[in-house]
Design a protein around this motif. Structure first.
Motif, mmCIF file in Angstrom:
data_model
loop_
_atom_site.group_PDB
_atom_site.id
_atom_site.type_symbol
_atom_site.label_atom_id
_atom_site.label_comp_id
_atom_site.label_asym_id
_atom_site.label_seq_id
_atom_site.Cartn_x
_atom_site.Cartn_y
_atom_site.Cartn_z
ATOM 1 N N ASP A 33 51.653 -0.138 14.661
ATOM 2 C CA ASP A 33 52.312 0.836 15.522
ATOM 3 C C ASP A 33 51.964 2.224 15.000
ATOM 4 O O ASP A 33 52.563 2.727 14.051
ATOM 5 N N LYS A 34 50.968 2.846 15.610
ATOM 6 C CA LYS A 34 50.500 4.129 15.124
ATOM 7 C C LYS A 34 50.061 5.001 16.289
ATOM 8 O O LYS A 34 49.884 4.531 17.423
ATOM 9 N N LEU A 35 49.893 6.279 16.003
ATOM 10 C CA LEU A 35 49.352 7.183 17.000
ATOM 11 C C LEU A 35 47.878 6.869 17.211
ATOM 12 O O LEU A 35 47.159 6.552 16.269
ATOM 13 N N ASP A 36 47.434 6.974 18.466
ATOM 14 C CA ASP A 36 46.066 6.590 18.791
ATOM 15 C C ASP A 36 45.439 7.685 19.651
ATOM 16 O O ASP A 36 46.006 8.078 20.673
ATOM 17 N N GLY A 176 55.825 32.857 29.904
ATOM 18 C CA GLY A 176 54.390 32.691 30.043
ATOM 19 C C GLY A 176 53.958 31.282 30.389
ATOM 20 O O GLY A 176 52.777 31.054 30.713
ATOM 21 N N ASP A 177 54.877 30.312 30.349
ATOM 22 C CA ASP A 177 54.538 28.934 30.692
ATOM 23 C C ASP A 177 54.627 28.725 32.200
ATOM 24 O O ASP A 177 55.520 29.260 32.865
ATOM 25 N N ALA A 178 53.750 27.903 32.736
ATOM 26 C CA ALA A 178 53.736 27.638 34.172
ATOM 27 C C ALA A 178 54.555 26.409 34.547
ATOM 28 O O ALA A 178 54.833 26.194 35.730
ATOM 29 N N GLU A 179 54.958 25.613 33.569
ATOM 30 C CA GLU A 179 55.678 24.375 33.857
ATOM 31 C C GLU A 179 56.499 23.966 32.646
ATOM 32 O O GLU A 179 56.332 24.517 31.552
ATOM 33 N N PRO A 180 57.414 23.011 32.823
ATOM 34 C CA PRO A 180 58.182 22.497 31.678
ATOM 35 C C PRO A 180 57.252 21.922 30.621
ATOM 36 O O PRO A 180 56.070 21.662 30.865
ATOM 37 N N ARG A 181 57.826 21.675 29.441
ATOM 38 C CA ARG A 181 57.045 21.266 28.285
ATOM 39 C C ARG A 181 57.414 19.861 27.814
ATOM 40 O O ARG A 181 58.498 19.354 28.102
ATOM 41 N N VAL A 182 56.517 19.263 27.096
ATOM 42 C CA VAL A 182 56.804 18.083 26.287
ATOM 43 C C VAL A 182 56.515 18.481 24.838
ATOM 44 O O VAL A 182 55.483 19.100 24.553
ATOM 45 N N VAL A 183 57.442 18.172 23.946
ATOM 46 C CA VAL A 183 57.296 18.536 22.544
ATOM 47 C C VAL A 183 57.317 17.263 21.691
ATOM 48 O O VAL A 183 58.206 16.423 21.845
ATOM 49 N N PHE A 184 56.336 17.151 20.820
ATOM 50 C CA PHE A 184 56.238 16.020 19.910
ATOM 51 C C PHE A 184 56.588 16.489 18.505
ATOM 52 O O PHE A 184 56.030 17.472 18.013
ATOM 53 N N ASP A 185 57.486 15.793 17.857
ATOM 54 C CA ASP A 185 57.812 16.018 16.449
ATOM 55 C C ASP A 185 57.316 14.827 15.640
ATOM 56 O O ASP A 185 57.630 13.670 15.964
ATOM 57 N N LEU A 186 56.553 15.099 14.603
ATOM 58 C CA LEU A 186 56.132 14.066 13.671
ATOM 59 C C LEU A 186 56.754 14.389 12.323
ATOM 60 O O LEU A 186 56.513 15.456 11.760
ATOM 61 N N VAL A 187 57.591 13.480 11.824
ATOM 62 C CA VAL A 187 58.334 13.698 10.587
ATOM 63 C C VAL A 187 57.802 12.747 9.520
ATOM 64 O O VAL A 187 57.808 11.523 9.712
ATOM 65 N N MET A 188 57.349 13.305 8.396
ATOM 66 C CA MET A 188 56.770 12.506 7.327
ATOM 67 C C MET A 188 57.474 12.811 6.010
ATOM 68 O O MET A 188 57.695 13.978 5.682
ATOM 69 N N ALA A 189 57.815 11.783 5.275
ATOM 70 C CA ALA A 189 58.457 11.955 3.970
ATOM 71 C C ALA A 189 57.416 12.023 2.867
ATOM 72 O O ALA A 189 56.334 11.426 2.969
ATOM 73 N N GLN A 190 57.748 12.735 1.820
ATOM 74 C CA GLN A 190 56.868 12.812 0.657
ATOM 75 C C GLN A 190 56.852 11.457 -0.047
ATOM 76 O O GLN A 190 57.909 10.897 -0.335
ATOM 77 N N ARG A 211 47.399 13.737 27.010
ATOM 78 C CA ARG A 211 46.391 14.319 26.136
ATOM 79 C C ARG A 211 47.033 14.868 24.870
ATOM 80 O O ARG A 211 46.442 14.802 23.783
ATOM 81 N N GLY A 212 48.234 15.411 25.002
ATOM 82 C CA GLY A 212 48.899 16.013 23.866
ATOM 83 C C GLY A 212 49.164 15.021 22.745
ATOM 84 O O GLY A 212 48.940 15.323 21.571
ATOM 85 N N ILE A 213 49.628 13.836 23.087
ATOM 86 C CA ILE A 213 49.930 12.870 22.027
ATOM 87 C C ILE A 213 48.645 12.345 21.380
ATOM 88 O O ILE A 213 48.627 11.992 20.202
ATOM 89 N N LYS A 214 47.552 12.358 22.130
ATOM 90 C CA LYS A 214 46.267 11.978 21.538
ATOM 91 C C LYS A 214 45.779 13.058 20.580
ATOM 92 O O LYS A 214 45.194 12.758 19.537
ATOM 93 N N LEU A 215 46.031 14.319 20.926
ATOM 94 C CA LEU A 215 45.701 15.393 19.992
ATOM 95 C C LEU A 215 46.554 15.283 18.738
ATOM 96 O O LEU A 215 46.062 15.501 17.620
ATOM 97 N N LEU A 216 47.820 14.933 18.897
ATOM 98 C CA LEU A 216 48.686 14.753 17.731
ATOM 99 C C LEU A 216 48.126 13.677 16.804
ATOM 100 O O LEU A 216 48.174 13.808 15.581
ATOM 101 N N ALA A 217 47.578 12.617 17.391
ATOM 102 C CA ALA A 217 46.963 11.568 16.577
ATOM 103 C C ALA A 217 45.790 12.122 15.774
ATOM 104 O O ALA A 217 45.628 11.805 14.588
#
Length: 227
Positions: A33-36, A176-190, A211-217
């Motif tokens: 189960d990972k980002l792709d 300045g945005d033309a539409e609503p947003r989707v925001v991805f948070d990636l939380v990583m522990a040390q 496309r955004g979640i693929k960029l996050l990957a």
């Protein structure tokens, strides 16, 4: 993007006022189960300019107190990215060519030329934020934002490598945005210290969520943290 808007999009400390709110994690993590990135590369997000964009200043990006341009470690033209060192947070990231990057005393910031894609990376002290670990942080932040903004939908899940992904949908558009947003948070522990971690926030237009979640990957795969 004003400094206030960036803090609003990251929402890092937003849940402190409503610490009782929490999300249930969607399901237990599996090893696969990972980002792709789904076959996409940085070239799909880049503007080939030999890294020239990173030398330009943008007066509309406040960048917090005493912002500075981030250090360019290398330009990878054939791969479509520049390797950027956020020195204050001790994080190295690959960022698409054609973007810009800056940082202040606590965070690194990257953004596309049209500012439709916006990236923030932070160091997180979970105890200071009022939570015990990365899981508690992910569920608490998602639940708190959802309780304060009922139209925002939040879902948190654990990934196979132990990090946590929180997806916020129906985020109101900013100036300045033309539409609503989707925001991805990636939380990583040390590793070896669950009280400290890193938060990666990527905000994109709702129509570009796939496309955004693929960029996050891609960002996660090419990110190095000097713990």
């Amino acid at each position: 993007m004003k400094d206030k808007a960036k803090q609003k999009e990251s929402g890092r400390r937003l849940f402190l006022a409503t610490a009782g709110a929490a999300l249930c994690l969607a399901r237990p993590a599996r090893a696969n189960d990972k980002l792709d990135a789904g076959g996409l590369t940085f070239l799909d997000f880049a503007t080939p300019d030999n890294g020239a964009s990173f030398a330009r200043a943008d007066a509309t990006i406040a960048g917090g107190p005493n912002p500075v341009s981030s250090k360019i470690l290398s330009i990878e033209n054939a791969k479509g990215y520049a390797r950027i060192g956020f020195e204050q947070s001790r994080i190295t990231m690959a960022i698409p060519l054609g973007w810009q990057a800056t940082e202040d005393w606590e965070r690194g910031i990257g953004y596309s030329s049209d500012k439709r894609y916006r990236l923030i990376v932070w160091r997180v002290d979970f105890e200071f934020e009022g939570v015990k670990d990365a899981e508690h942080y992910a569920s608490s932040k998602g639940g708190a934002i959802q309780s304060r903004r009922p139209k925002v939908k939040a879902q948190a899940r654990k990934l196979g490598d132990g990090s946590y992904l929180v997806v916020f949908e129906n985020v109101p558009k900013g100036q300045g945005d033309a539409e609503p947003r989707v925001v991805f948070d990636l939380v990583m522990a040390q590793p070896g210290n669950p009280k400290l971690g890193v938060l990666v926030t990527l905000g994109v237009p709702a129509s570009d969520a796939g496309r955004g979640i693929k960029l996050l990957a891609l960002l996660k795969e090419n990110m190095k943290v000097d713990w």
